[in-house]
Design a protein around this motif. Structure first.
Motif, PDB file in Angstrom:
ATOM      1  N   ASP A 184      -5.145  16.535  -3.990  1.00 36.93           N
ATOM      2  CA  ASP A 184      -5.458  15.461  -4.939  1.00 36.93           C
ATOM      3  C   ASP A 184      -6.118  16.013  -6.195  1.00 36.93           C
ATOM      4  N   ASP A 185      -7.095  16.901  -6.014  1.00 37.14           N
ATOM      5  CA  ASP A 185      -7.796  17.472  -7.159  1.00 37.14           C
ATOM      6  C   ASP A 185      -6.863  18.299  -8.034  1.00 37.14           C
ATOM      7  N   PHE A 186      -5.989  19.069  -7.407  1.00 36.77           N
ATOM      8  CA  PHE A 186      -5.034  19.887  -8.147  1.00 36.77           C
ATOM      9  C   PHE A 186      -4.128  19.011  -9.000  1.00 36.77           C
ATOM     10  N   ALA A 187      -3.643  17.927  -8.429  1.00 36.20           N
ATOM     11  CA  ALA A 187      -2.768  17.028  -9.173  1.00 36.20           C
ATOM     12  C   ALA A 187      -3.489  16.410 -10.360  1.00 36.20           C
ATOM     13  N   ALA A 188      -4.719  15.986 -10.149  1.00 39.55           N
ATOM     14  CA  ALA A 188      -5.486  15.371 -11.229  1.00 39.55           C
ATOM     15  C   ALA A 188      -5.776  16.374 -12.345  1.00 39.55           C
ATOM     16  N   ARG A 189      -6.132  17.600 -11.978  1.00 39.55           N
ATOM     17  CA  ARG A 189      -6.416  18.626 -12.975  1.00 39.55           C
ATOM     18  C   ARG A 189      -5.197  18.930 -13.842  1.00 39.55           C
ATOM     19  N   ASN A 190      -4.030  18.735 -13.285  1.00 34.04           N
ATOM     20  CA  ASN A 190      -2.801  19.024 -14.011  1.00 34.04           C
ATOM     21  C   ASN A 190      -2.168  17.800 -14.650  1.00 34.04           C
ATOM     22  N   GLY A 191      -2.968  16.744 -14.772  1.00 37.42           N
ATOM     23  CA  GLY A 191      -2.555  15.606 -15.575  1.00 37.42           C
ATOM     24  C   GLY A 191      -1.744  14.533 -14.901  1.00 37.42           C
ATOM     25  N   LEU A 192      -1.549  14.588 -13.592  1.00 35.79           N
ATOM     26  CA  LEU A 192      -0.807  13.528 -12.925  1.00 35.79           C
ATOM     27  C   LEU A 192      -1.655  12.266 -12.815  1.00 35.79           C
ATOM     28  N   GLN A 193      -0.994  11.131 -12.873  1.00 36.85           N
ATOM     29  CA  GLN A 193      -1.706   9.855 -12.795  1.00 36.85           C
ATOM     30  C   GLN A 193      -2.309   9.675 -11.408  1.00 36.85           C
ATOM     31  N   THR A 194      -3.585   9.316 -11.363  1.00 33.42           N
ATOM     32  CA  THR A 194      -4.261   9.058 -10.096  1.00 33.42           C
ATOM     33  C   THR A 194      -4.497   7.563  -9.936  1.00 33.42           C
ATOM     34  N   VAL A 195      -4.624   7.138  -8.689  1.00 31.77           N
ATOM     35  CA  VAL A 195      -4.820   5.726  -8.377  1.00 31.77           C
ATOM     36  C   VAL A 195      -5.858   5.615  -7.276  1.00 31.77           C
ATOM     37  N   THR A 196      -6.398   4.425  -7.102  1.00 31.21           N
ATOM     38  CA  THR A 196      -7.268   4.161  -5.959  1.00 31.21           C
ATOM     39  C   THR A 196      -6.411   3.695  -4.792  1.00 31.21           C
ATOM     40  N   GLN A 197      -6.994   3.694  -3.609  1.00 33.91           N
ATOM     41  CA  GLN A 197      -6.222   3.368  -2.414  1.00 33.91           C
ATOM     42  C   GLN A 197      -5.586   1.975  -2.470  1.00 33.91           C
ATOM     43  N   ASP A 198      -6.235   1.050  -3.146  1.00 33.38           N
ATOM     44  CA  ASP A 198      -5.676  -0.298  -3.171  1.00 33.38           C
ATOM     45  C   ASP A 198      -4.363  -0.375  -3.948  1.00 33.38           C
ATOM     46  N   TYR A 199      -4.040   0.642  -4.737  1.00 33.78           N
ATOM     47  CA  TYR A 199      -2.759   0.657  -5.438  1.00 33.78           C
ATOM     48  C   TYR A 199      -1.602   0.622  -4.449  1.00 33.78           C
ATOM     49  N   TYR A 200      -1.741   1.310  -3.320  1.00 33.92           N
ATOM     50  CA  TYR A 200      -0.658   1.420  -2.360  1.00 33.92           C
ATOM     51  C   TYR A 200      -0.498   0.157  -1.498  1.00 33.92           C
ATOM     52  N   TRP A 201      -1.480  -0.717  -1.525  1.00 29.64           N
ATOM     53  CA  TRP A 201      -1.498  -1.874  -0.623  1.00 29.64           C
ATOM     54  C   TRP A 201      -0.359  -2.833  -0.920  1.00 29.64           C
ATOM     55  N   THR A 202       0.351  -3.252   0.134  1.00 30.16           N
ATOM     56  CA  THR A 202       1.303  -4.358   0.035  1.00 30.16           C
ATOM     57  C   THR A 202       1.111  -5.244   1.266  1.00 30.16           C
ATOM     58  N   GLU A 203       1.368  -6.503   1.101  1.00 31.86           N
ATOM     59  CA  GLU A 203       1.197  -7.458   2.199  1.00 31.86           C
ATOM     60  C   GLU A 203       2.096  -7.096   3.382  1.00 31.86           C
ATOM     61  N   LYS A 204       3.302  -6.699   3.083  1.00 32.23           N
ATOM     62  CA  LYS A 204       4.246  -6.354   4.150  1.00 32.23           C
ATOM     63  C   LYS A 204       3.710  -5.226   5.016  1.00 32.23           C
ATOM     64  N   ARG A 205       3.196  -4.167   4.380  1.00 37.39           N
ATOM     65  CA  ARG A 205       2.691  -3.032   5.158  1.00 37.39           C
ATOM     66  C   ARG A 205       1.435  -3.409   5.935  1.00 37.39           C
ATOM     67  N   TRP A 206       0.620  -4.294   5.364  1.00 37.85           N
ATOM     68  CA  TRP A 206      -0.580  -4.741   6.069  1.00 37.85           C
ATOM     69  C   TRP A 206      -0.196  -5.505   7.335  1.00 37.85           C
ATOM     70  N   GLN A 207       0.781  -6.374   7.224  1.00 39.76           N
ATOM     71  CA  GLN A 207       1.229  -7.125   8.392  1.00 39.76           C
ATOM     72  C   GLN A 207       1.841  -6.196   9.441  1.00 39.76           C
ATOM     73  N   GLU A 208       2.526  -5.155   9.000  1.00 36.54           N
ATOM     74  CA  GLU A 208       3.080  -4.177   9.944  1.00 36.54           C
ATOM     75  C   GLU A 208       1.963  -3.459  10.697  1.00 36.54           C
ATOM     76  N   LEU A 209       0.874  -3.141  10.013  1.00 39.87           N
ATOM     77  CA  LEU A 209      -0.251  -2.488  10.669  1.00 39.87           C
ATOM     78  C   LEU A 209      -0.861  -3.413  11.713  1.00 39.87           C
ATOM     79  N   LEU A 210      -1.079  -4.678  11.342  1.00 43.90           N
ATOM     80  CA  LEU A 210      -1.658  -5.626  12.287  1.00 43.90           C
ATOM     81  C   LEU A 210      -0.764  -5.784  13.510  1.00 43.90           C
ATOM     82  N   LYS A 211       0.519  -5.843  13.284  1.00 45.27           N
ATOM     83  CA  LYS A 211       1.443  -5.966  14.408  1.00 45.27           C
ATOM     84  C   LYS A 211       1.384  -4.728  15.293  1.00 45.27           C
TER      85      LYS A 211
END
Length: 367
Positions: A184-211
């Motif tokens: 993660d640090d290497f990617a950020a140092r080289n200018g790639l866009q970083t995001v917080t964990q909530d960026y990846y969140w989708t309702e569908k995947r959350w429901q799959e986890l609960l199931k």
């Protein structure tokens, strides 16, 4: 039609058709839905038992959106069908534009996979599944066939496009695989866009986890997309492959599958094959799936379709898992065998045509 387009498409394979405009950018191009009336694509029919044949010829780029439980026509709305086909076609368009502009196969597979990572329908990037701690840990790899250069990242938590981080590892370090916080640090140092964990969140995947945790009794099946990937051949006949994934729903924190491992989930070697795999990661690791495919061609004398069939349909299921692969050679021969129920995938031909396959009856399991 551009002069560069003509040069590129003419050099990739013998007997190339007259160059049509790439995708929808120029009038006259077409998108083919496999199995639909009027869709005369250059598909070579699957041979009778015991003699595998490639799915298509004159292919320059292919993508997959995961193997597993395929979409069922009876349970899929027109809007859902369009969304999945558009997702695959958008990825082909992104990678195809790179090739049409004279870019390398490495740049093409990166562009195609980035498109899939940005699409929440697929289990990579934005649509990544949750691990057992309700977090996201992403893996990706990329490989260049001309010199066997490769790069990969595993367990990244803040990179928007892991495939681009993998390419940076390949081109800017002496290493092949970086993992976790260091990646993660290497990617950020080289200018790639970083995001917080909530960026990846989708309702569908959350429901799959609960199931998966048994907290919710869902009606119907959970659609498993698995992994995304791309393979390409450019005007110099150089091959490349890339793979990206969010892993398995409810996986152990720290688990790494085959997608970032060269020779398991991804492999590219000029003279043999570019391959990206999807399926039961542990089995693909144990079976060294994509490297074995290449070795069967190089040392075993098998052609592409025979090698892909042997690995995906004959060898890996004996290890206890199923999945699929997209495989392409320098002459545009393409195959997508799978032992899973289905595999979402599509490809782009030399004449600018796209073919997408999303339903189980479009991609029946090989047997």
């Amino acid at each position: 039609m551009t002069r560069n387009s003509t040069r590129r498409l003419a050099t990739v394979g013998a007997g190339a058709l007259s160059v049509a405009a790439l995708l929808a950018a120029v009038p006259g191009s077409s998108t083919v839905f496999a199995g639909r009336p009027g869709g005369a694509e250059p598909v070579v029919a699957q041979a009778a038992k015991g003699k595998p044949r490639p799915d298509a010829r004159h292919v320059v780029l292919a993508v997959h959106g995961g193997a597993g439980t395929a979409l069922k026509r009876e349970n899929t709305t027109p809007a859902q069908e369009k969304a999945y086909r558009d997702g695959l076609a958008d990825a082909l368009r992104a990678g195809g534009k790179v090739l049409d502009d004279g870019g390398t196969s490495v740049a093409a597979v990166e562009a195609a996979v980035r498109s899939l990572e940005d699409n929440p329908l697929f289990n990579a990037g934005k649509g990544a599944v949750f691990n057992e701690d309700a977090g996201h840990e992403l893996d990706a790899s990329i490989m260049r066939g001309s010199d066997l250069a490769a790069g990969a990242v595993a367990g990244v938590r803040n990179v928007r496009n892991p495939v681009s981080a993998a390419r940076l590892v390949m081109e800017k370090t002496k290493h092949v695989l970086l993992a976790g916080e260091g990646a993660d640090d290497f990617a950020a140092r080289n200018g790639l866009q970083t995001v917080t964990q909530d960026y990846y969140w989708t309702e569908k995947r959350w429901q799959e986890l609960l199931k998966a945790k048994g907290q919710q009794k869902g009606s119907g099946e959970t659609l498993t997309q698995g992994t995304v990937g791309a393979v390409a051949v450019d005007a110099k006949r150089d091959l490349a492959a890339a793979t990206s994934t969010g892993g398995m729903t409810n996986k152990m924190a720290g688990r790494v599958g085959d997608s970032p491992v060269v020779g398991a989930g991804t492999y590219a070697k000029n003279g043999t094959v570019a391959a990206s795999a999807t399926g039961a990661g542990e089995v693909f690791l144990r079976g060294a799936a994509t490297a074995t495919l290449s070795n069967l061609i190089e040392f075993g004398g098998a052609n592409l379709a025979e090698a892909a069939y042997e690995v995906l349909v004959e060898r890996l299921p004996e290890l206890g898992g199923t999945g699929g692969v997209i495989a392409l050679d320098a002459h545009g021969v393409f195959d997508a065998p799978h032992s899973s129920e289905g595999m979402l995938h599509g490809y782009l031909t030399e004449d600018g045509r796209t073919v997408t396959k999303i339903f189980a009856d479009e991609t029946p399991a090989n047997s």
